[in-house]
Scaffold this active site. Structure first.
Site, mmCIF file in Angstrom:
data_model
loop_
_atom_site.group_PDB
_atom_site.id
_atom_site.type_symbol
_atom_site.label_atom_id
_atom_site.label_comp_id
_atom_site.label_asym_id
_atom_site.label_seq_id
_atom_site.Cartn_x
_atom_site.Cartn_y
_atom_site.Cartn_z
ATOM 1 N N HIS A 80 -8.601 0.487 5.617
ATOM 2 C CA HIS A 80 -9.489 1.790 5.583
ATOM 3 C C HIS A 80 -10.005 2.172 4.223
ATOM 4 C CE1 HIS A 80 -10.258 5.594 8.242
ATOM 5 N NE2 HIS A 80 -11.018 5.549 7.213
ATOM 6 N N LEU A 83 -16.508 2.326 0.574
ATOM 7 C CA LEU A 83 -17.209 1.765 -0.336
ATOM 8 C C LEU A 83 -18.510 2.398 -0.862
ATOM 9 C CD1 LEU A 83 -15.990 -2.023 -0.310
ATOM 10 C CD2 LEU A 83 -14.859 -0.169 -1.789
ATOM 11 N N ARG A 84 -19.019 2.898 0.200
ATOM 12 C CA ARG A 84 -20.196 3.861 0.101
ATOM 13 C C ARG A 84 -21.487 2.979 -0.125
ATOM 14 N NH1 ARG A 84 -17.937 7.584 2.597
ATOM 15 N NH2 ARG A 84 -16.533 9.172 1.423
ATOM 16 N N ASN A 114 -19.332 3.775 7.631
ATOM 17 C CA ASN A 114 -20.496 4.753 7.504
ATOM 18 C C ASN A 114 -21.128 4.909 6.162
ATOM 19 O OD1 ASN A 114 -17.914 5.403 6.038
ATOM 20 N ND2 ASN A 114 -18.003 7.489 6.622
ATOM 21 N N ASP A 174 -15.519 5.201 12.210
ATOM 22 C CA ASP A 174 -14.638 6.278 11.637
ATOM 23 C C ASP A 174 -15.602 7.358 10.691
ATOM 24 O OD1 ASP A 174 -12.337 7.165 10.127
ATOM 25 O OD2 ASP A 174 -13.624 6.666 8.454
ATOM 26 N N HIS A 201 -11.390 6.893 15.066
ATOM 27 C CA HIS A 201 -11.256 8.161 14.417
ATOM 28 C C HIS A 201 -10.937 9.137 15.501
ATOM 29 C CE1 HIS A 201 -12.713 11.252 11.353
ATOM 30 N NE2 HIS A 201 -12.699 12.078 12.542
ATOM 31 N N ASP A 324 -7.739 5.393 3.425
ATOM 32 C CA ASP A 324 -8.897 6.236 3.854
ATOM 33 C C ASP A 324 -9.504 6.612 2.334
ATOM 34 O OD1 ASP A 324 -11.011 7.650 5.066
ATOM 35 O OD2 ASP A 324 -9.802 9.169 6.049
ATOM 36 N N GLY A 343 -12.601 14.217 2.216
ATOM 37 C CA GLY A 343 -12.091 12.746 1.687
ATOM 38 C C GLY A 343 -11.398 12.913 0.087
HETATM 39 O O1 DOR Z 1 -11.924 12.874 5.007
HETATM 40 C C1 DOR Z 1 -12.570 11.988 5.423
HETATM 41 N N1 DOR Z 1 -13.824 11.276 4.679
HETATM 42 N N2 DOR Z 1 -12.628 11.345 6.628
HETATM 43 C C2 DOR Z 1 -13.307 10.525 7.370
HETATM 44 O O2 DOR Z 1 -12.948 10.043 8.247
HETATM 45 C C3 DOR Z 1 -14.512 9.911 6.538
HETATM 46 C C4 DOR Z 1 -14.433 10.148 5.110
HETATM 47 C C5 DOR Z 1 -15.668 9.999 4.537
HETATM 48 O O3 DOR Z 1 -16.298 9.001 4.856
HETATM 49 O O4 DOR Z 1 -15.791 10.563 3.307
#
Ligand code: DOR
Length: 450
Positions: A80, A83-84, A114, A174, A201, A324, A343
């Site tokens: 999990h 990497l953006r 995502n 997610d 999720h 995560d 996050g």
């Molecule tokens: O805190 C989180 N950040 N939970 C998630 O499910 C997504 C993640 C994010 O993409 O920043």
């Protein structure tokens, strides 16, 4: 290069890595303790595999490293990771995230879908997979979205993503929950023919409208809208039943509550589950100062929840640790609580947090760390070449750990582009010294080796 030899590793020629020439010279690791057990032995790494293991190996022709009793573990696998890239390269890129992973002892990461655009097509997942291979610091396995654009309305091209060069075996929306039970049922049913797992999720959206923090005393005192644990627990219970009926594989992302642990205990054998380092160590007591570095989804819950998560990980009710890792650019994080993105960074601090919460209190030994950070996540994600035993003939994909070191976390010094670590200033135990991917050093003494 006249005697150039060529060899392939991997599931298929498309997914494979080409090693051209004779590769790096053999490397003799002198005096390591596999799984932290027994007297130190030597490992001879040759052609990407552990060629020999035992005391006093002959070093002829090899580069020799004196390891002074460092603990050797199979390379960590993160199910999990955010990497953006593509889309938010101001927060992280596949290159900077891979560097953080290698420095954290990881040899494989699953890159969440995502991104912008969402990884919901074969072309999108292949792009991430190829970029990961070019960088070459860790195996980057893209996660495919379950629904188009994470919209929760239409199934994405799961089959095309599974059949692509990236060979996707984990699907997840997610960041958001696949909350429509019919769509979730269809995704589970379809995934069975692909040999894939649906990673959920778990967040019932109607119960978490505007949610900002764990619903409890602290959120009430701070005036933050509550995120009740039942919003997670009810989805996990529902999905365990849907998965069992479909004969499908369900994986529960970032379990955060003691109630979910109860559900998982009831559903044992019908699902797998992960817990994050931050949910193991931190509680909602951290929220008092309204510092958004502590904002995460699902939220930090109570000390009792953390204790239940630790016990469940030790018992195997929760299978593995997943970071995560969620980097955020300063403009998205350094703002008022309600506007801040949820996050936290996790890749470079995960091992130390696991040692602090699980090894030091005697809940896990080093073999247990190998199980929850390497073997189980590799099995859940379906990567056959990772999470392997440290034994002759197995891939030389491993991490060397100094169990006696301590270090102080400084977000600005981490390899990620972002610096949103909740562990800032904490002094934590154990340090990753060296990471090796198929016999090649990828990180060494705090520096990435490209
Ligand atoms: O805190 C989180 N950040 N939970 C998630 O499910 C997504 C993640 C994010 O993409 O920043």
């Amino acid at each position: 290069m006249s005697e150039c030899s060529e060899r392939t590793i991997g599931h298929s020629s498309e997914r494979s890595e080409r090693i051209i020439g004779h590769g790096p010279p053999p490397l003799l690791l002198r005096g390591v303790r596999p799984y932290g057990e027994g007297d130190p032995i030597d490992l001879m790494l040759r052609d990407g595999v552990i060629a020999e293991a035992g005391p006093g190996l002959d070093a002829t022709g090899a580069e020799v490293r004196d390891c002074g009793g460092l603990v050797a573990l199979p390379g960590f696998v993160d199910l999990h990771t955010h990497l953006r890239e593509p889309g938010r390269e101001d927060a992280e890129t596949i290159a900077t995230g891979s560097a953080a992973a290698a420095l954290g002892g990881y040899t494989a990461v699953f890159a969440m879908a995502n991104t912008e655009p969402v990884a919901d097509t074969a072309m999108a997942v292949e792009h991430v997979w190829r970029r990961g291979q070019q960088i070459g610091l860790v195996d980057v396995a893209p996660v495919g979205a379950v629904t188009v654009g994470l919209g929760g309305e239409q199934l994405a091209e799961l089959g095309a993503m599974a059949g692509s060069a990236a060979g996707v075996r984990v699907f997840s929306d997610d960041g958001v929950c696949v909350h429509d039970p019919l769509l979730m049922r269809r995704a589970l049913e379809y995934s069975t023919s692909l040999g894939a797992v649906i990673a959920q999720h778990a967040q019932e959206p109607r119960l978490t409208v505007g949610a900002q923090a764990h619903e409890g005393e602290i959120a009430a005192r701070l005036g933050l809208a509550g995120w009740p644990a039942t919003a997670e627990e009810s989805i996990v219970a529902r999905d365990c039943m849907l998965a069992a009926a479909a004969g499908a594989r369900l994986h529960v992302c970032h379990v955060s509550s003691a109630g979910t642990v109860d559900v998982l205990r009831w559903a044992r054998g019908r699902t797998t589950a992960e817990v994050t380092p931050h949910h193991l160590l931190l509680s909602d007591e951290r929220l008092a100062g309204y510092d958004p570095v502590n904002k995460v989804n699902p939220p930090l819950r109570t000390r009792d929840d953390s204790a239940a998560l630790r016990a469940a990980l030790a018992e195997g009710v929760i299978d593995c640790v997943a970071t995560d890792h969620a980097p955020h650019a300063p403009q998205d994080k350094d703002c008022e609580w309600e506007a801040a993105s949820p996050g936290m960074l996790g890749l470079q601090t995960a091992l130390s947090v696991v040692v602090e919460t699980m090894v030091r209190p005697g809940l896990l030994d080093w073999r247990g760390v190998a199980r929850v950070m390497s073997e189980r996540p590799a099995a859940v994600g379906g990567i056959a070449t990772q999470g392997r035993p440290l034994a002759t003939g197995e891939p030389a994909t491993l991490v060397l750990v100094d169990p006696d070191a301590t270090w102080t976390v400084r977000g600005a010094q981490l390899a990620s582009l972002a610096s949103n670590t909740p562990f800032e200033g904490m002094t934590l135990p154990a340090r990753v010294v060296t990471t090796l991917l198929r016999g090649r050093v990828t990180a060494d003494d705090g520096k990435v080796r490209r």
